[in-house]
Structures are given as structure tokens and as C-alpha cells.
Design an enzyme around this catalytic site. Structure first.
Site, PDB file in Angstrom:
ATOM      1  N   LYS A  23       0.847  -1.364   0.013  1.00 20.19           N
ATOM      2  CA  LYS A  23       0.145   0.015   0.083  1.00 20.19           C
ATOM      3  C   LYS A  23       0.905   1.370   0.004  1.00 20.19           C
ATOM      4  O   LYS A  23       0.586   2.136  -0.679  1.00 20.19           O
ATOM      5  CB  LYS A  23      -0.945  -0.081   1.288  1.00 20.19           C
ATOM      6  CG  LYS A  23      -1.528   1.431   1.466  1.00 20.19           C
ATOM      7  CD  LYS A  23      -2.325   1.053   2.683  1.00 20.19           C
ATOM      8  CE  LYS A  23      -2.430   2.698   3.586  1.00 20.19           C
ATOM      9  NZ  LYS A  23      -1.529   3.579   3.707  1.00 20.19           N
ATOM     10  N   ASN A  24       1.921   1.227   0.922  1.00 20.00           N
ATOM     11  CA  ASN A  24       2.590   2.565   0.993  1.00 20.00           C
ATOM     12  C   ASN A  24       3.697   2.791  -0.335  1.00 20.00           C
ATOM     13  O   ASN A  24       4.407   3.707  -0.196  1.00 20.00           O
ATOM     14  CB  ASN A  24       3.376   2.261   2.121  1.00 20.00           C
ATOM     15  CG  ASN A  24       2.503   2.732   3.472  1.00 20.00           C
ATOM     16  OD1 ASN A  24       1.396   3.074   3.345  1.00 20.00           O
ATOM     17  ND2 ASN A  24       3.167   2.463   4.530  1.00 20.00           N
ATOM     18  N   ARG A  93      -4.796  10.353   3.462  1.00 23.19           N
ATOM     19  CA  ARG A  93      -3.479  11.200   3.633  1.00 23.19           C
ATOM     20  C   ARG A  93      -2.628  11.164   2.592  1.00 23.19           C
ATOM     21  O   ARG A  93      -2.149  12.039   2.126  1.00 23.19           O
ATOM     22  CB  ARG A  93      -2.902  10.834   5.112  1.00 23.19           C
ATOM     23  CG  ARG A  93      -3.456  11.683   6.044  1.00 23.19           C
ATOM     24  CD  ARG A  93      -2.338  12.003   6.960  1.00 23.19           C
ATOM     25  NE  ARG A  93      -1.156  12.931   6.388  1.00 23.19           N
ATOM     26  CZ  ARG A  93      -1.298  14.158   6.545  1.00 23.19           C
ATOM     27  NH1 ARG A  93      -2.112  14.787   7.170  1.00 23.19           N
ATOM     28  NH2 ARG A  93      -0.250  14.906   6.059  1.00 23.19           N
ATOM     29  N   ASP A 117      -5.860  13.043  11.779  1.00 23.08           N
ATOM     30  CA  ASP A 117      -5.385  11.755  11.701  1.00 23.08           C
ATOM     31  C   ASP A 117      -5.421  11.039  13.164  1.00 23.08           C
ATOM     32  O   ASP A 117      -4.893  11.678  14.126  1.00 23.08           O
ATOM     33  CB  ASP A 117      -4.163  11.403  10.932  1.00 23.08           C
ATOM     34  CG  ASP A 117      -4.068   9.927  10.553  1.00 23.08           C
ATOM     35  OD1 ASP A 117      -4.048   9.061  11.178  1.00 23.08           O
ATOM     36  OD2 ASP A 117      -4.054   9.979   9.116  1.00 23.08           O
ATOM     37  N   ASP A 305       4.077   1.065  12.226  1.00 18.10           N
ATOM     38  CA  ASP A 305       3.021   0.450  11.495  1.00 18.10           C
ATOM     39  C   ASP A 305       2.658  -0.820  12.129  1.00 18.10           C
ATOM     40  O   ASP A 305       1.729  -1.326  11.915  1.00 18.10           O
ATOM     41  CB  ASP A 305       3.154   0.312  10.063  1.00 18.10           C
ATOM     42  CG  ASP A 305       2.782   1.615   9.303  1.00 18.10           C
ATOM     43  OD1 ASP A 305       2.337   2.659  10.173  1.00 18.10           O
ATOM     44  OD2 ASP A 305       2.857   1.812   8.114  1.00 18.10           O
TER      45      ASP A 305
HETATM   46  C1  UD1 Z   1       4.179   6.974   6.007  1.00 16.95           C
HETATM   47  C2  UD1 Z   1       3.348   5.828   5.767  1.00 16.95           C
HETATM   48  C3  UD1 Z   1       2.781   5.356   7.020  1.00 16.95           C
HETATM   49  C4  UD1 Z   1       4.080   4.944   8.041  1.00 16.95           C
HETATM   50  C5  UD1 Z   1       5.039   6.268   7.968  1.00 16.95           C
HETATM   51  C6  UD1 Z   1       6.130   6.077   9.132  1.00 16.95           C
HETATM   52  C7  UD1 Z   1       2.368   6.103   3.755  1.00 16.95           C
HETATM   53  C8  UD1 Z   1       1.031   6.169   2.819  1.00 16.95           C
HETATM   54  N1  UD1 Z   1       2.121   6.080   4.968  1.00 16.95           N
HETATM   55  O1  UD1 Z   1       3.556   8.007   6.387  1.00 16.95           O
HETATM   56  O2  UD1 Z   1       2.017   4.119   7.020  1.00 16.95           O
HETATM   57  O3  UD1 Z   1       3.498   5.041   9.430  1.00 16.95           O
HETATM   58  O4  UD1 Z   1       5.367   6.390   6.705  1.00 16.95           O
HETATM   59  O5  UD1 Z   1       6.799   5.019   8.637  1.00 16.95           O
HETATM   60  O6  UD1 Z   1       3.497   5.726   3.170  1.00 16.95           O
HETATM   61  N2  UD1 Z   1       6.481  14.997   9.916  1.00 16.95           N
HETATM   62  C9  UD1 Z   1       6.689  16.134  10.219  1.00 16.95           C
HETATM   63  N3  UD1 Z   1       6.761  17.097   9.241  1.00 16.95           N
HETATM   64  C10 UD1 Z   1       6.727  16.524   7.935  1.00 16.95           C
HETATM   65  C11 UD1 Z   1       6.416  15.157   7.648  1.00 16.95           C
HETATM   66  C12 UD1 Z   1       6.416  14.301   8.718  1.00 16.95           C
HETATM   67  O7  UD1 Z   1       6.846  16.649  11.304  1.00 16.95           O
HETATM   68  O8  UD1 Z   1       6.631  17.538   6.875  1.00 16.95           O
HETATM   69  C13 UD1 Z   1       6.408  14.011  11.236  1.00 16.95           C
HETATM   70  C14 UD1 Z   1       5.315  13.306  11.302  1.00 16.95           C
HETATM   71  O9  UD1 Z   1       4.405  14.104  12.271  1.00 16.95           O
HETATM   72  C15 UD1 Z   1       5.684  12.090  11.964  1.00 16.95           C
HETATM   73  C16 UD1 Z   1       7.044  11.572  11.235  1.00 16.95           C
HETATM   74  O10 UD1 Z   1       7.537  12.758  10.815  1.00 16.95           O
HETATM   75  O11 UD1 Z   1       5.922  12.428  13.462  1.00 16.95           O
HETATM   76  C17 UD1 Z   1       7.138  10.609  10.385  1.00 16.95           C
HETATM   77  O12 UD1 Z   1       6.142  10.685   9.372  1.00 16.95           O
HETATM   78  P1  UD1 Z   1       6.435  10.253   7.819  1.00 16.95           P
HETATM   79  O13 UD1 Z   1       7.618   9.491   7.883  1.00 16.95           O
HETATM   80  O14 UD1 Z   1       6.335  11.535   6.956  1.00 16.95           O
HETATM   81  O15 UD1 Z   1       5.249   9.463   7.474  1.00 16.95           O
HETATM   82  P2  UD1 Z   1       4.095   9.602   6.357  1.00 16.95           P
HETATM   83  O16 UD1 Z   1       4.849   9.660   4.799  1.00 16.95           O
HETATM   84  O17 UD1 Z   1       3.004  10.655   6.563  1.00 16.95           O
END
Ligand code: UD1
Length: 419
Positions: A23-24, A93, A117, A305
Site C-alpha cells: 500500500k505504501n 492522507r 489523523d 505500522d
Molecule cells: C508513511 C506511511 C505510514 C508510516 C509512516 C512512517 C504512507 C502512505 N504512509 O507516512 O504508514 O507509518 O510513513 O513509517 O506511506 N513529519 C513532520 N513534518 C513533515 C512530515 C512528517 O513533522 O513535514 C513527522 C510526522 O508527524 C511523524 C514523522 O515525521 O511524526 C514521520 O512521518 P512520515 O515519515 O512523513 O510519515 P508519512 O509519510 O506520513
């Protein structure tokens, strides 16, 4: 009419299960199709709700999208639209991953911000600051993230945290920027490597995928390609943990076991015999699982996850486990539901302490996100009686053929409608 699952505990899981595409990965690969005019084909797509939702987002941007079995064909016009509105993105998202490709292709992107979320706040500051370093202006305006660039150019970008989404958006913008971009402290997840591979098949020049430094030489144009999605390591590991919790014997196929190195090691610590296989792995657990400590971290650390499944395992393990959540601050909310099932668990900030009990006790519980939902079903498999798991649309967003797969392994689960 909403649906719920009835899960009856007490059965040992046994047999073989085939895992589909990740999925990711698939959602980002579909977004990458925006980068090239013409028809891009993505194969091994999982049969989950998020794939047709992403297809709708792309249709809204002017693409033609056909979904057939496990294949999606995306035909991108010469000039895609640049505005992904709220109706298209509100349901999930991951739609924010069209931001990078749209800035690259249209030099302008307006992507509505999806709602909150349950697993914690998910800001886009790193996505935006990366795009700014590439020469774009980016603001949040009227509920949308807006990015505009007259000229995208290479830059040195150091992420403050290896965010998966920020790495992907910056990468997908940088492939069509002028000159060289270096992303330091980039996310190293296998899904990032999958995206790098597809971009390179399209004619991009990306090196370092899987390491914390990605180097991108911008090119003027990309061509469509046909790409097969990697297997879903989170779904695969869910079945592996389920085997361990139920003292079962499960062979998981369709995934690269190397993507689960640390997770499989943890199952070994819990007392499972874990055998890597060419196309997956096998987990046999003969005795009650032993307590294991887990700390979630970006890849190659233990995946956030899988934290709900780790809590499920700890809940019935012999001894006391300590679980630390380092990625999403609100992910422990689901522990309340585990306590309802009789888990002896306490949380304090980022930490949870769980004293294993021999068996859980069935109760009605509510899923708050995809993984929490799967964790609750696993807990239901080791509870006495029948557990009702509600809000299962979350589970359907991430687990293809969930009921069929679980039944195929001997699990007792039924999908029922409710008013
Ligand atoms: C992706 C996955 C999700 C997984 C996560 C971490 C998808 C669709 N989802 O989510 O299933 O749990 O990676 O492995 O691929 N953050 C910030 N600022 C930003 C971006 C992120 O502070 O601009 C923080 C987030 O709040 C979080 C952390 O960074 O605490 C990790 O987030 P991120 O790795 O970006 O997760 P996603 O890409 O949203």
C-alpha cells in the site's frame, strides 16, 4: 449500514498466505505517473480501497485511469490539472504525494489538506521546506498546500527527520529540476527504493536509494513505464505476528524477507522459529511467546505500522514487555481498546509497559486506523469468546481480502452488517 467483524479466538493459524503489493508503495507509484505524458502501468496492485481513491485523485487531475485485477493503467495528459480538491483527497492522507509531481510537471500545485489523523499530527513542514529549497514558494492557503515555482533547480536538502512522505515529494519534484539535488537524512524504507527504481525506469537519474543520501541529477523529461509494486512488508509481518501469537505455523509469500530483518529477529526473540524463504518466510511458534521489547524507528528500525501487532503479541506473552513509540505520538490511543480486551497495559508518554496474560477476554472494540484495526483482530484471535471489531473500513483500506486470508489460515472471522 456499517460493518463489523466477529472474531472468535482459540484457533492456531496454520497454512500459507500470499501478500499483494505494498500500500505504501503503490499510491506513490501511481502519483509518479503524473511525471510523464502517456500511459504508465503499475502491476501487483493490492485490492484495497486506497487504490481506487488514488485513481479518483488522478482522474481529477486530468488522467485517464483504468483498474483491472491487480493492474492500473494511468494515461497522463500533456498538461495535467494542478488542483487536487478536498473532495478527492479528504478520504486518505497519502494523496498529498501528488504535490511533488505536480510542482515538477505543472510548476504549480494546489492540494487540499486532508483532515486530522488518529495516529497523531502529520504536518507538511518538511515537504514544504524541501520544495522551497528547490526554488518553489509554498504556503498553506484556504485549507490547501500551495506550491509554485517559475524555475525548479537542484539544491542540498537536509531533512530534520527521515520523513517518508517528505522524501518522496522532494524526490519527485527534483527529478525534473535543473541540476543536482542531494537529500540528506532521507528515508530509507523499501518503498522509497521502489519509487527510485520506477523513476529510474522512467529515465530519471536517482542514486543512493535505500541509503540516507539520495542524489538526483535532474532531467528535462520522463517517459512512461511498466512497474511491479514490491510486496507489502507490513501485511506480511501482520501474518507473521499472528502466527506467533496463536502458536501457529504460517508461510508468508509474496514479500522480500530482507525488508523485515529486525521484525523477524524480534519474532525469534519471542521464541518463534523463523525461516527466510526465496519469496517470503515461515514462522512456527510452539510455546507461549516470550516478552519482547520494541522501539519504533524509521527503517531499518522496527516499523511504527507494526506497533499495534507488537502490543498484541506482548499482551499474551510470558513476562513484561516495554514498547516505545518514536514516530507518531498518538498511536498508543489504541491501547485503551486492548485494555478492554483484558490486556494488562499502561502507557506513559512514548512508553507502554505490558504484562502478558495467558489469554485475552473478548469484548466490543473500535479500530481507529488501519494498523490498530489489524492489531485488534489479532488480539481477538487469542481472546476467549467472540470479539466484535468495529470501524473495519480502516482495515479494508490496507488489507486486501482480509477475511478470506485469515479464514484460509484457520482463523474464525465473519464480516457482518450493522445498523
Ligand atoms: C508513511 C506511511 C505510514 C508510516 C509512516 C512512517 C504512507 C502512505 N504512509 O507516512 O504508514 O507509518 O510513513 O513509517 O506511506 N513529519 C513532520 N513534518 C513533515 C512530515 C512528517 O513533522 O513535514 C513527522 C510526522 O508527524 C511523524 C514523522 O515525521 O511524526 C514521520 O512521518 P512520515 O515519515 O512523513 O510519515 P508519512 O509519510 O506520513
Amino acid at each position: 449500514m456499517s460493518e463489523h467483524f466477529l472474531v472468535t479466538g482459540g484457533n492456531r493459524l496454520e497454512g500459507e498466505v500470499l501478500v499483494g503489493g505494498a500500500k505504501n508503495s503503490v499510491l506513490k507509484l501511481m502519483a509518479a505517473a503524473l511525471l510523464a505524458e502517456g500511459t504508465t502501468v503499475v502491476t501487483n496492485c493490492p485490492d484495497i480501497l486506497d487504490v481506487p481513491l488514488m485513481a479518483d485523485v488522478l482522474r481529477g487531475l486530468g488522467c485517464e485511469v483504468q483498474l483491472e485485477d491487480s493492474e492500473v493503467r494511468i494515461t497522463t495528459p500533456a498538461e495535467p490539472k494542478y488542483h487536487a480538491d478536498f473532495d478527492a483527497v479528504k478520504q486518505f492522507r497519502a494523496s498529498v504525494c501528488v504535490l511533488g509531481p505536480l510542482v515538477a510537471r505543472c510548476r504549480r500545485a494546489v492540494v487540499a489538506l486532508p483532515g486530522g489523523d488518529a495516529i497523531g499530527s502529520r504536518p507538511l513542514d518538511m515537504h514544504q521546506s524541501g520544495l522551497r529549497l528547490l526554488g518553489a514558494r509554498s504556503e498553506i492557503e484556504h485549507g490547501c498546500v500551495v506550491a509554485e515555482a517559475d524555475d525548479l533547480h537542484g539544491a542540498n536538502i537536509r531533512l530534520v527527520f527521515p520523513s517518508v512522505g517528505a522524501t518522496e515529494n522532494i524526490l519527485m519534484a527534483a527529478v525534473l529540476a535543473r541540476g543536482e539535488t542531494v537529500i540528506d537524512n532521507a528515508a530509507r524504507e523499501p518503498e522509497i527504493v521502489d519509487l527510485c527504481n520506477m523513476l529510474n525506469e522512467m529515465g530519471a537519474k536517482v542514486s543512493g536509494g535505500g541509503s540516507s543520501t539520495l542524489t538526483i541529477q535532474g532531467v528535462r523529461k520522463l517517459e512512461p513505464t511498466t512497474h511491479r509494486v514490491i510486496g507489502d512488508r507490513i501485511v506480511a509481518a501482520t501474518w507473521g505476528v499472528a502466527a506467533s501469537m496463536t502458536r501457529g505455523d504460517v508461510r508468508v509469500r509474496g514479500v522480500n524477507h530482507k525488508h523485515l530483518g529486525l521484525v523477524l529477529d524480534k519474532l525469534r526473540t519471542a521464541g518463534a522459529e523463523v525461516t527466510p524463504e526465496v519469496d517470503g518466510f515461515r514462522v512456527i511458534q510452539r510455546e507461549r511467546p516470550k516478552a519482547v521489547n520494541f522501539a519504533t524507528l524509521p527503517y531499518p528500525g522496527f516499523p511504527t505500522d507494526l506497533q499495534p501487532m507488537a502490543i498484541g503479541l506482548a499482551a499474551v506473552a510470558e513476562g513484561t514487555s516495554m514498547i516505545t513509540e518514536n514516530v507518531f505520538e498518538s498511536r498508543f490511543r489504541f491501547v485503551e481498546e486492548m485494555i478492554r480486551l483484558g490486556a494488562d497495559a499502561r502507557t506513559d508518554g512514548h512508553h507502554a509497559v505490558i504484562r502478558g496474560v495467558p489469554v485475552l477476554s473478548s469484548a466490543p472494540v473500535w479500530s481507529s486506523d488501519i494498523r490498530a484495526g489489524a492489531g485488534l483482530v489479532l488480539a481477538g484471535l487469542v481472546a476467549d469468546g467472540t470479539t466484535e471489531v468495529h470501524d473495519i473500513f480502516h482495515i479494508d483500506r490496507g488489507y486486501p481480502r482480509f477475511v478470506e486470508n485469515l479464514r484460509g489460515l484457520g482463523g474464525v472471522i465473519e464480516r457482518v452488517g450493522s445498523e
